[in-house]
Design a protein around this motif. Sequence first.
Motif, PDB file in Angstrom:
ATOM      1  N   SER A 173     110.106  52.151 -25.475  1.00 16.29           N
ATOM      2  CA  SER A 173     110.103  53.251 -26.457  1.00 16.29           C
ATOM      3  C   SER A 173     111.515  53.520 -26.975  1.00 16.29           C
ATOM      4  N   LYS A 174     112.496  53.489 -26.097  1.00 18.53           N
ATOM      5  CA  LYS A 174     113.884  53.709 -26.509  1.00 18.53           C
ATOM      6  C   LYS A 174     114.355  52.609 -27.469  1.00 18.53           C
ATOM      7  N   LEU A 175     113.964  51.379 -27.177  1.00 23.62           N
ATOM      8  CA  LEU A 175     114.348  50.274 -28.051  1.00 23.62           C
ATOM      9  C   LEU A 175     113.691  50.419 -29.428  1.00 23.62           C
ATOM     10  N   GLN A 176     112.435  50.823 -29.439  1.00 21.06           N
ATOM     11  CA  GLN A 176     111.742  51.013 -30.711  1.00 21.06           C
ATOM     12  C   GLN A 176     112.406  52.097 -31.548  1.00 21.06           C
ATOM     13  N   GLU A 177     112.933  53.099 -30.882  1.00 18.37           N
ATOM     14  CA  GLU A 177     113.600  54.184 -31.595  1.00 18.37           C
ATOM     15  C   GLU A 177     115.006  53.792 -32.043  1.00 18.37           C
ATOM     16  N   ALA A 178     115.754  53.087 -31.176  1.00 19.51           N
ATOM     17  CA  ALA A 178     117.151  52.746 -31.488  1.00 19.51           C
ATOM     18  C   ALA A 178     117.268  51.597 -32.482  1.00 19.51           C
ATOM     19  N   LYS A 179     116.283  50.688 -32.483  1.00 16.94           N
ATOM     20  CA  LYS A 179     116.265  49.536 -33.392  1.00 16.94           C
ATOM     21  C   LYS A 179     117.565  48.716 -33.352  1.00 16.94           C
ATOM     22  N   PRO A 180     117.983  48.244 -32.177  1.00 16.43           N
ATOM     23  CA  PRO A 180     119.191  47.412 -32.114  1.00 16.43           C
ATOM     24  C   PRO A 180     118.926  46.014 -32.668  1.00 16.43           C
ATOM     25  N   ASP A 181     119.992  45.327 -33.034  1.00 12.64           N
ATOM     26  CA  ASP A 181     119.868  43.918 -33.408  1.00 12.64           C
ATOM     27  C   ASP A 181     119.751  43.041 -32.164  1.00 12.64           C
ATOM     28  N   VAL A 182     120.427  43.483 -31.108  1.00 12.11           N
ATOM     29  CA  VAL A 182     120.527  42.684 -29.888  1.00 12.11           C
ATOM     30  C   VAL A 182     120.210  43.536 -28.676  1.00 12.11           C
ATOM     31  N   VAL A 183     119.385  43.004 -27.790  1.00  9.08           N
ATOM     32  CA  VAL A 183     119.202  43.576 -26.461  1.00  9.08           C
ATOM     33  C   VAL A 183     119.964  42.673 -25.500  1.00  9.08           C
ATOM     34  N   PHE A 184     121.023  43.213 -24.885  1.00 11.46           N
ATOM     35  CA  PHE A 184     121.819  42.427 -23.941  1.00 11.46           C
ATOM     36  C   PHE A 184     121.291  42.708 -22.533  1.00 11.46           C
ATOM     37  N   SER A 185     120.666  41.703 -21.940  1.00 12.66           N
ATOM     38  CA  SER A 185     120.014  41.870 -20.641  1.00 12.66           C
ATOM     39  C   SER A 185     120.911  41.448 -19.487  1.00 12.66           C
ATOM     40  N   LEU A 186     121.092  42.388 -18.564  1.00  6.47           N
ATOM     41  CA  LEU A 186     121.778  42.138 -17.296  1.00  6.47           C
ATOM     42  C   LEU A 186     120.814  42.477 -16.159  1.00  6.47           C
ATOM     43  N   LEU A 187     119.540  42.199 -16.388  1.00  7.76           N
ATOM     44  CA  LEU A 187     118.493  42.510 -15.415  1.00  7.76           C
ATOM     45  C   LEU A 187     118.484  41.468 -14.303  1.00  7.76           C
ATOM     46  N   VAL A 188     118.053  41.893 -13.122  1.00  9.59           N
ATOM     47  CA  VAL A 188     118.166  41.055 -11.929  1.00  9.59           C
ATOM     48  C   VAL A 188     116.915  41.201 -11.063  1.00  9.59           C
ATOM     49  N   GLY A 189     116.416  40.089 -10.534  1.00  6.10           N
ATOM     50  CA  GLY A 189     115.357  40.138  -9.533  1.00  6.10           C
ATOM     51  C   GLY A 189     113.966  39.954 -10.096  1.00  6.10           C
ATOM     52  N   GLY A 190     113.018  39.699  -9.186  1.00  7.03           N
ATOM     53  CA  GLY A 190     111.645  39.408  -9.576  1.00  7.03           C
ATOM     54  C   GLY A 190     110.957  40.523 -10.319  1.00  7.03           C
ATOM     55  N   ASN A 191     111.214  41.778  -9.962  1.00  5.70           N
ATOM     56  CA  ASN A 191     110.547  42.895 -10.634  1.00  5.70           C
ATOM     57  C   ASN A 191     110.949  42.997 -12.098  1.00  5.70           C
TER      58      ASN A 191
END
Length: 408
Positions: free
Chosen positions: A210-228
């Motif tokens: 929902s936050k991404l839909q509202e902010a409308k960035p050009d890029v999502v920079f992912s630093l996510l980690v792990g199976g979940n």
Amino acid sequence: MIRILPWLAALCLAFLTQSPAIAADKEPIMVGSVLDETGGLNVYGKAMADATKLAIKSINDSGGVLGRPLKLVTYDAQSDNSKYTTYANQLALRDRVAVIMGGVTSASREAIRPVADRNKTLYFYNEQYEGGVCDKNVFTTGIVPSQQIAPLVDWAIKNGKKKFYVLAADYNYGHISADWVKQYVTKAGGSVVGTDFIPLDVSEFGSVISKLQEAKPDVVFSLLVGGNHIAFYRQFAAAGLSSHMQIVSATFGLGNEQVVLSPKEASGIVVAFPYFQELGGASNDKFRESWTKAYGANYPYITDSAVAVWNGWHLWAMAVEKAGSTDRDKVIAALESGVGFDGPSGKVSVDAGTHHLVQSVHIARANESHGFTVIGDQQSVAPGYERSVCNLIANPKMARQFTPSNAN
């Protein structure tokens, strides 16, 4: 440029080929490894543990080190950082190993590092991380932000994408790396419009979407980690955001996310690492052949983390040969002489002052075959930030981690 000595290159080639067996009466050299082979972080640790076993076999099949076999002592930290402290103590004090290699997350590294320092046991951390560790007793073989985050930001900016939203794992790696993203984006003329830190046990990303839909960035920079956190990519695609926002990531692929996800969910995500299974070259061909022989043709994917482990073991073995001893100080001096070789990811060499690697960096896009297509590369990239803050030749007693605040 660090010159790779001919005899070192020959030694490395020997590690990739067969040579006479070790004499049966030689006393083994004890070496230790502790990784997450089970638990939530085994998506990274399994390939790293497999690489450890293959590297030890490779070295022993080539005659061992100083004519002696390596005897590997391994522990499974089970994705529990407290176990890293326990097992690091056991390796140093009970098993009396010549070197400890291990740790997946930065938190696990920081559990091992003070134990290894206190017990004067050489330590290798073989994983990409947030950078800045400056410690005479520690060598790191993974890629750092100046080699990875900076090129990813530059790639996005050059492709007309200037508005970034950062998603990061909620521990020291994520927080420090998010700071690096902000610094590199600002320097390149872009802006970070939002940052969320996600606990490792979270797998529901509705509020983030929902936050991404509202902010409308050009890029999502992912630093996510792990199976979940793999669930984010699936939910992002299901929300139809793939056609509106570009995901770039410093972590995607280390846990074989591109294998687990469908092509629709993964294709197009851009990453940067020294190693991709698809790279050409004789060294990688030989490495892939030995990996397939050991683990079968259906192995999901050989990760960059696995090759960072392979590089760590071989650099240490080459340094021991050069030192003529397993003595910690002599091996450190040999490593600081610029030991290097042509490995599966290309030419790698130890940067004397920082104890990091000079190595090539490849930018790639996840494809529809559950792998990656290389779209760019930079050769012999130095650990630039670490060089600016860390000189272990001039300051051998330094044992700390520098963060982005030191770069201001």
